[in-house]
Motif scaffolding. Structure first.
Motif, PDB file in Angstrom:
ATOM      1  N   UNK A  85       0.828  -1.205   0.000  1.00  0.00           N
ATOM      2  CA  UNK A  85       0.000   0.000   0.000  1.00  0.00           C
ATOM      3  C   UNK A  85       0.858   1.250   0.000  1.00  0.00           C
ATOM      4  N   UNK A  86       0.221   2.374  -0.290  1.00  0.00           N
ATOM      5  CA  UNK A  86       0.913   3.664  -0.221  1.00  0.00           C
ATOM      6  C   UNK A  86       0.617   4.372   1.095  1.00  0.00           C
ATOM      7  N   UNK A  87      -0.212   3.771   1.946  1.00  0.00           N
ATOM      8  CA  UNK A  87      -0.589   4.402   3.208  1.00  0.00           C
ATOM      9  C   UNK A  87       0.363   3.971   4.320  1.00  0.00           C
ATOM     10  N   UNK A  88       0.928   4.957   5.020  1.00  0.00           N
ATOM     11  CA  UNK A  88       1.975   4.680   6.005  1.00  0.00           C
ATOM     12  C   UNK A  88       1.556   4.962   7.445  1.00  0.00           C
ATOM     13  N   UNK A  89       0.323   5.416   7.661  1.00  0.00           N
ATOM     14  CA  UNK A  89      -0.075   5.796   9.005  1.00  0.00           C
ATOM     15  C   UNK A  89      -0.150   4.578   9.930  1.00  0.00           C
ATOM     16  N   UNK A  90       0.241   4.778  11.189  1.00  0.00           N
ATOM     17  CA  UNK A  90       0.160   3.703  12.175  1.00  0.00           C
ATOM     18  C   UNK A  90      -1.270   3.205  12.324  1.00  0.00           C
ATOM     19  N   UNK A  91      -2.252   4.088  12.155  1.00  0.00           N
ATOM     20  CA  UNK A  91      -3.643   3.665  12.328  1.00  0.00           C
ATOM     21  C   UNK A  91      -4.077   2.711  11.221  1.00  0.00           C
ATOM     22  N   UNK A  92      -3.276   2.601  10.182  1.00  0.00           N
ATOM     23  CA  UNK A  92      -3.528   1.618   9.135  1.00  0.00           C
ATOM     24  C   UNK A  92      -2.680   0.370   9.326  1.00  0.00           C
ATOM     25  N   UNK A  93      -1.424   0.560   9.710  1.00  0.00           N
ATOM     26  CA  UNK A  93      -0.499  -0.561   9.879  1.00  0.00           C
ATOM     27  C   UNK A  93      -0.980  -1.526  10.946  1.00  0.00           C
ATOM     28  N   UNK A  94      -1.259  -0.996  12.144  1.00  0.00           N
ATOM     29  CA  UNK A  94      -1.577  -1.861  13.285  1.00  0.00           C
ATOM     30  C   UNK A  94      -2.847  -2.683  13.052  1.00  0.00           C
ATOM     31  N   UNK A  95      -3.958  -2.075  12.601  1.00  0.00           N
ATOM     32  CA  UNK A  95      -5.154  -2.896  12.352  1.00  0.00           C
ATOM     33  C   UNK A  95      -4.930  -3.978  11.302  1.00  0.00           C
ATOM     34  N   UNK A  96      -4.124  -3.676  10.280  1.00  0.00           N
ATOM     35  CA  UNK A  96      -3.857  -4.679   9.248  1.00  0.00           C
ATOM     36  C   UNK A  96      -3.130  -5.878   9.831  1.00  0.00           C
ATOM     37  N   UNK A  97      -2.138  -5.633  10.666  1.00  0.00           N
ATOM     38  CA  UNK A  97      -1.398  -6.730  11.276  1.00  0.00           C
ATOM     39  C   UNK A  97      -2.268  -7.504  12.252  1.00  0.00           C
ATOM     40  N   UNK A  98      -3.067  -6.785  13.005  1.00  0.00           N
ATOM     41  CA  UNK A  98      -3.949  -7.465  13.966  1.00  0.00           C
ATOM     42  C   UNK A  98      -5.031  -8.269  13.258  1.00  0.00           C
ATOM     43  N   UNK A  99      -5.369  -7.856  12.032  1.00  0.00           N
ATOM     44  CA  UNK A  99      -6.380  -8.600  11.271  1.00  0.00           C
ATOM     45  C   UNK A  99      -5.800  -9.830  10.599  1.00  0.00           C
TER      46      UNK A  99
END
Length: 213
Positions: A85-99
């Motif tokens: 992805x091109x999105x680098x925000x932590x609010x995107x990273x963490x949910x993706x990993x937790x999912x």
């Protein structure tokens, strides 16, 4: 050479999918088996095609990548999902990993590094670009599982180290001369003691605390 790694591309931009396909199709050990333009279609195609690895964008119209990850996890789909992805925000990273994402890369990743990442997550490893890992660990410094390693038994620490190395339960059982059932029990105990929800979080925790091989 064994069977090629079957890859599904999930991205709402056709030009991105075309570029990924063009590059990946020249890799002898990687086969692009399908494409999808949003998360819902991606889940359906993953269930139909049973790929080994899914390259998944996060921000897509309709069902986004994080929701698609959750659905694949609920369906117990065995595909390893590598977020690109091109999105680098932590609010995107963490949910993706937790999912349930097995890795998180940015779209400007070097093509050869992307192919290497596909091979790595297919082999069972958790893969994060350094800046992604730094962001994740800094956010969770005082969070989940912090400081609880002392509650693990020596055997559980051995199992956790092997999880971080990308080993399956069968491989861990073979390495430690245990039954798979015993390994599953150890894994459950590790997740419970560290208040973690899955093996990906356990692997990240082990890396963070210097327990990975």
């Amino acid at each position: 050479m064994g069977e090629p790694i079957k890859v599904l591309l999930v991205d709402d931009h056709q030009v991105v999918r075309r570029g990924l396909r063009t590059f990946l199709e020249v890799q002898d050990d990687i086969e692009v088996v399908g494409e999808a333009a949003d998360g819902a279609e991606g889940v359906a195609r993953a269930e139909e095609l049973r790929p080994d690895v899914v390259l998944m964008d996060v921000k897509m119209p309709g069902t986004d990548g994080i929701e698609a990850l959750r659905r694949l996890r609920d369906l117990d789909n065995p595909a390893r999902v590598l977020v690109v992805t091109s999105f680098t925000e932590q609010r995107t990273v963490v949910p993706a990993l937790r999912a349930g994402a097995a890795g998180y890369l940015y779209k400007d990743v070097d093509p050869d590094a992307l192919a290497g990442a596909i091979r790595s997550v297919h082999a069972g490893h958790v893969l994060l670009q350094p800046e992604v890992a730094d962001a994740l660990l800094s956010q969770e410094e005082a969070g989940t599982g912090n400081g609880r390693g002392g509650t693990l038994t020596e055997r559980e620490r051995e199992v956790l180290g092997l999880i971080a190395d990308g080993r399956s339960n069968r491989e861990i059982a073979r390495a430690l001369v245990l039954s798979e059932k015993t390994v599953k029990t150890h894994v459950s105990n590790i997740l419970m003691k560290l208040d973690l929800s899955d093996r990906t979080q356990a692997a990240l925790w082990a890396v963070r605390h210097g327990m990975a091989g």
